[in-house]
Design a protein around this motif. Structure first.
Motif, PDB file in Angstrom:
ATOM      1  N   UNK A  13      16.419   8.923  -8.622  1.00 30.69           N
ATOM      2  CA  UNK A  13      15.405   7.916  -8.331  1.00 30.69           C
ATOM      3  C   UNK A  13      14.065   8.602  -8.521  1.00 30.69           C
ATOM      4  N   UNK A  14      13.024   7.807  -8.649  1.00 33.30           N
ATOM      5  CA  UNK A  14      11.709   8.376  -8.990  1.00 33.30           C
ATOM      6  C   UNK A  14      10.816   8.603  -7.776  1.00 33.30           C
ATOM      7  N   UNK A  15      10.985   7.810  -6.749  1.00 36.23           N
ATOM      8  CA  UNK A  15      10.225   8.022  -5.516  1.00 36.23           C
ATOM      9  C   UNK A  15      10.917   7.294  -4.377  1.00 36.23           C
ATOM     10  N   UNK A  16      10.489   7.616  -3.166  1.00 36.61           N
ATOM     11  CA  UNK A  16      11.067   7.020  -1.959  1.00 36.61           C
ATOM     12  C   UNK A  16       9.942   6.390  -1.148  1.00 36.61           C
ATOM     13  N   UNK A  17      10.160   5.150  -0.721  1.00 32.81           N
ATOM     14  CA  UNK A  17       9.218   4.462   0.170  1.00 32.81           C
ATOM     15  C   UNK A  17      10.039   3.835   1.276  1.00 32.81           C
ATOM     16  N   UNK A  18       9.743   4.194   2.528  1.00 31.57           N
ATOM     17  CA  UNK A  18      10.620   3.718   3.593  1.00 31.57           C
ATOM     18  C   UNK A  18       9.959   3.717   4.961  1.00 31.57           C
ATOM     19  N   UNK A  52       8.608   0.291 -14.100  1.00 27.60           N
ATOM     20  CA  UNK A  52       9.902   0.712 -14.625  1.00 27.60           C
ATOM     21  C   UNK A  52      10.538   1.864 -13.890  1.00 27.60           C
ATOM     22  N   UNK A  53       9.767   2.566 -13.035  1.00 25.56           N
ATOM     23  CA  UNK A  53      10.349   3.635 -12.210  1.00 25.56           C
ATOM     24  C   UNK A  53      11.310   3.045 -11.178  1.00 25.56           C
ATOM     25  N   UNK A  54      12.261   3.866 -10.750  1.00 26.04           N
ATOM     26  CA  UNK A  54      13.232   3.441  -9.741  1.00 26.04           C
ATOM     27  C   UNK A  54      12.759   3.874  -8.359  1.00 26.04           C
ATOM     28  N   UNK A  55      12.521   2.895  -7.487  1.00 27.49           N
ATOM     29  CA  UNK A  55      12.049   3.134  -6.119  1.00 27.49           C
ATOM     30  C   UNK A  55      13.216   2.965  -5.162  1.00 27.49           C
ATOM     31  N   UNK A  56      13.422   3.962  -4.308  1.00 25.34           N
ATOM     32  CA  UNK A  56      14.500   3.924  -3.315  1.00 25.34           C
ATOM     33  C   UNK A  56      13.936   3.690  -1.931  1.00 25.34           C
ATOM     34  N   UNK A  57      14.540   2.737  -1.204  1.00 27.89           N
ATOM     35  CA  UNK A  57      14.291   2.587   0.231  1.00 27.89           C
ATOM     36  C   UNK A  57      15.622   2.773   0.938  1.00 27.89           C
ATOM     37  N   UNK A 105       0.830  -1.200   0.000  1.00 29.23           N
ATOM     38  CA  UNK A 105       0.000   0.000   0.000  1.00 29.23           C
ATOM     39  C   UNK A 105       0.866   1.253   0.000  1.00 29.23           C
ATOM     40  N   UNK A 106       1.917   1.270   0.827  1.00 28.80           N
ATOM     41  CA  UNK A 106       2.803   2.426   0.869  1.00 28.80           C
ATOM     42  C   UNK A 106       3.467   2.670  -0.480  1.00 28.80           C
ATOM     43  N   UNK A 107       3.888   1.596  -1.137  1.00 28.51           N
ATOM     44  CA  UNK A 107       4.475   1.729  -2.475  1.00 28.51           C
ATOM     45  C   UNK A 107       3.472   2.385  -3.416  1.00 28.51           C
ATOM     46  N   UNK A 108       2.236   1.921  -3.394  1.00 28.11           N
ATOM     47  CA  UNK A 108       1.218   2.492  -4.273  1.00 28.11           C
ATOM     48  C   UNK A 108       0.963   3.966  -3.972  1.00 28.11           C
ATOM     49  N   UNK A 109       0.980   4.337  -2.695  1.00 19.10           N
ATOM     50  CA  UNK A 109       0.749   5.733  -2.325  1.00 19.10           C
ATOM     51  C   UNK A 109       1.854   6.655  -2.841  1.00 19.10           C
ATOM     52  N   UNK A 110       3.025   6.090  -3.115  1.00 18.26           N
ATOM     53  CA  UNK A 110       4.136   6.895  -3.640  1.00 18.26           C
ATOM     54  C   UNK A 110       4.057   7.117  -5.151  1.00 18.26           C
ATOM     55  N   UNK A 129      16.690  17.469  -2.793  1.00 18.93           N
ATOM     56  CA  UNK A 129      17.219  18.061  -4.026  1.00 18.93           C
ATOM     57  C   UNK A 129      17.354  17.050  -5.157  1.00 18.93           C
ATOM     58  N   UNK A 130      17.283  15.742  -4.829  1.00 14.49           N
ATOM     59  CA  UNK A 130      17.448  14.704  -5.841  1.00 14.49           C
ATOM     60  C   UNK A 130      16.121  14.273  -6.462  1.00 14.49           C
ATOM     61  N   UNK A 131      15.039  14.548  -5.762  1.00 18.65           N
ATOM     62  CA  UNK A 131      13.722  14.218  -6.298  1.00 18.65           C
ATOM     63  C   UNK A 131      13.287  15.245  -7.330  1.00 18.65           C
ATOM     64  N   UNK A 132      12.676  14.792  -8.408  1.00 22.13           N
ATOM     65  CA  UNK A 132      12.123  15.720  -9.385  1.00 22.13           C
ATOM     66  C   UNK A 132      10.816  16.302  -8.855  1.00 22.13           C
ATOM     67  N   UNK A 133      10.417  17.426  -9.401  1.00 22.74           N
ATOM     68  CA  UNK A 133       9.179  18.083  -8.998  1.00 22.74           C
ATOM     69  C   UNK A 133       7.990  17.131  -9.168  1.00 22.74           C
ATOM     70  N   UNK A 134       7.092  17.163  -8.210  1.00 18.82           N
ATOM     71  CA  UNK A 134       5.861  16.358  -8.181  1.00 18.82           C
ATOM     72  C   UNK A 134       6.090  14.887  -7.863  1.00 18.82           C
ATOM     73  N   UNK A 135       7.323  14.485  -7.605  1.00 19.96           N
ATOM     74  CA  UNK A 135       7.592  13.107  -7.173  1.00 19.96           C
ATOM     75  C   UNK A 135       7.298  12.970  -5.686  1.00 19.96           C
ATOM     76  N   UNK A 136       7.084  11.727  -5.248  1.00 16.39           N
ATOM     77  CA  UNK A 136       6.572  11.523  -3.893  1.00 16.39           C
ATOM     78  C   UNK A 136       7.474  10.689  -2.986  1.00 16.39           C
ATOM     79  N   UNK A 137       7.268  10.921  -1.701  1.00 18.88           N
ATOM     80  CA  UNK A 137       7.877  10.122  -0.639  1.00 18.88           C
ATOM     81  C   UNK A 137       6.738   9.584   0.216  1.00 18.88           C
ATOM     82  N   UNK A 138       6.758   8.275   0.476  1.00 20.50           N
ATOM     83  CA  UNK A 138       5.834   7.691   1.447  1.00 20.50           C
ATOM     84  C   UNK A 138       6.691   7.135   2.567  1.00 20.50           C
ATOM     85  N   UNK A 139       6.496   7.658   3.762  1.00 13.40           N
ATOM     86  CA  UNK A 139       7.360   7.328   4.891  1.00 13.40           C
ATOM     87  C   UNK A 139       6.519   7.029   6.121  1.00 13.40           C
ATOM     88  N   UNK A 140       6.959   6.073   6.913  1.00  8.91           N
ATOM     89  CA  UNK A 140       6.272   5.724   8.155  1.00  8.91           C
ATOM     90  C   UNK A 140       7.109   6.177   9.341  1.00  8.91           C
TER      91      UNK A 140
END
Length: 345
Positions: free
Chosen positions: A261-266, A197-202, A187-192, A294-305
């Motif tokens: 990277x395209x988004x962060x989920x962690x 093909x996008x690169x997800x960083x944890x 669910x957290x991944x989806x919220x991000x 500064x590494x995230x592009x505009x409108x990209x997301x982070x989902x964090x707990x």
């Protein structure tokens, strides 16, 4: 646009609907919510979204093409069914079965089995050259009783919970008590909002839960962890589920060794059963939000707990992020997680 309804998991008050909307938005499916009911949402969307939801969703249980929704009274249901053009959905020589489910919190006085039989009889009266088949029918007609209403339609997909159970922390080769359940991680991944093909960083990959769930929906993944033991454990778990990372790196997340990277989920360490290198969880959250900004592009997301008591929304907003949404998940008496989604502006 098709009229659809979805039976959502009752495990959380608002995460299932937020996840459903996030998937539709990520995959560029326009939608309009018609009505929100307890564990059921009715909406207008392209029917092609069903395949995507089957592949991605953790908290959606069932998808159906809506035939009608009415008051949860026998007379109203019969009237609505008789007004439905069944010949447009049940074709000659097709088999069908009727199934009725109750949303537990809104159980109706209507007996589901009796209603199934009654609806089956009415359908046989109206539809020519069709037959009832209890196992493996050509079509399943599904009705949901909730909030004093009855939603009825053709089942398009059922999403089993079994794969998430098979990926629960104790079923993996490498276990750690801090590991998040697979369903919440998905669910957290989806919220991000990552696309295939996008690169997800944890940056705190731990046992690899986030990375596994992201990889299973077609994302590329990269994980960091300050402990070599955890990094090796992540690799063992990923190999077990037959997914490959772009890389698993042993490093302190404060000094990121990658620049795109395209988004962060962690789910950062909380210090109870995982190491924090003598820093507070609040410091860790502040440091990672600052490091990736500064590494995230505009409108990209982070989902964090993080623990609810930390109020990380204030931290993220103070660092220049836009707060999209928060959800609170009770874990045990001393821990309620806040699942927060930020967007780079």
């Amino acid at each position: 646009m098709a009229s659809l309804f979805f039976l959502l998991s009752g495990e959380h008050e608002d995460l299932p609907l937020s996840e459903l909307k996030a998937i539709l938005e990520t995959e560029d499916y326009p939608y309009a919510i018609v009505e929100k009911l307890e564990q059921v949402v009715r909406l207008e969307a392209e029917s092609g979204c069903i395949d995507v939801l089957k592949r991605r969703a953790a908290f959606t249980r069932l998808c159906a093409q809506e035939l009608f929704t009415c008051e949860a009274k026998i007379a109203s249901i019969i009237k609505a069914l008789r007004a439905t053009r069944l010949d447009q959905v049940l074709h000659e020589n097709e088999s069908f079965v009727v199934r009725v489910r109750h949303v537990r919190e809104y159980s109706s006085e209507i007996d589901g089995m009796v209603l199934e039989q009654k609806l089956g009889e009415l359908i046989l009266e109206q539809a020519l050259q069709v037959k009832v088949k209890l196992r493996n029918p050509d079509k399943t007609l599904i009705g949901i009783l909730t909030n004093g209403k009855f939603a009825f339609g053709i089942k398009l997909a059922e999403i089993p919970a079994t794969p998430f159970v098979e990926r629960r922390p104790r079923k993996r080769p490498f276990f750690h008590p801090s590991a998040m359940q697979a369903k919440l991680a998905r669910c957290m991944v989806n919220l991000a909002h990552p696309k295939m093909g996008n690169l997800v960083l944890d940056p705190f990959c731990g046992t690899g839960t986030m990375l596994i769930e992201a990889a299973l929906i077609g994302c590329r993944v990269i994980g960091l962890d300050v402990q070599r033991r955890m990094a090796r454990g992540t690799l063992r778990n990923m190999k077990h589920f037959k997914v490959e990372p772009e890389g698993i790196i042993v490093t302190d997340a404060r000094t990121l060794p990658i620049n795109r990277f395209d988004c962060v989920v962690t789910d950062p360490p909380y210090g109870t059963s995982s190491t924090t290198l003598k820093r507070t969880t609040k410091q860790i959250v502040e440091e990672i939000l600052a490091a990736v900004h500064d590494l995230l592009e505009k409108n990209r997301r982070i989902c964090i707990a993080a623990p609810k008591k930390l109020n990380i929304v204030q931290t993220g907003v103070g660092l220049g992020y836009k707060h999209i949404e928060s959800h609170f998940v009770y874990v045990h008496r001393s821990l309620t997680r806040e699942i927060v989604v930020f967007e780079k502006v």
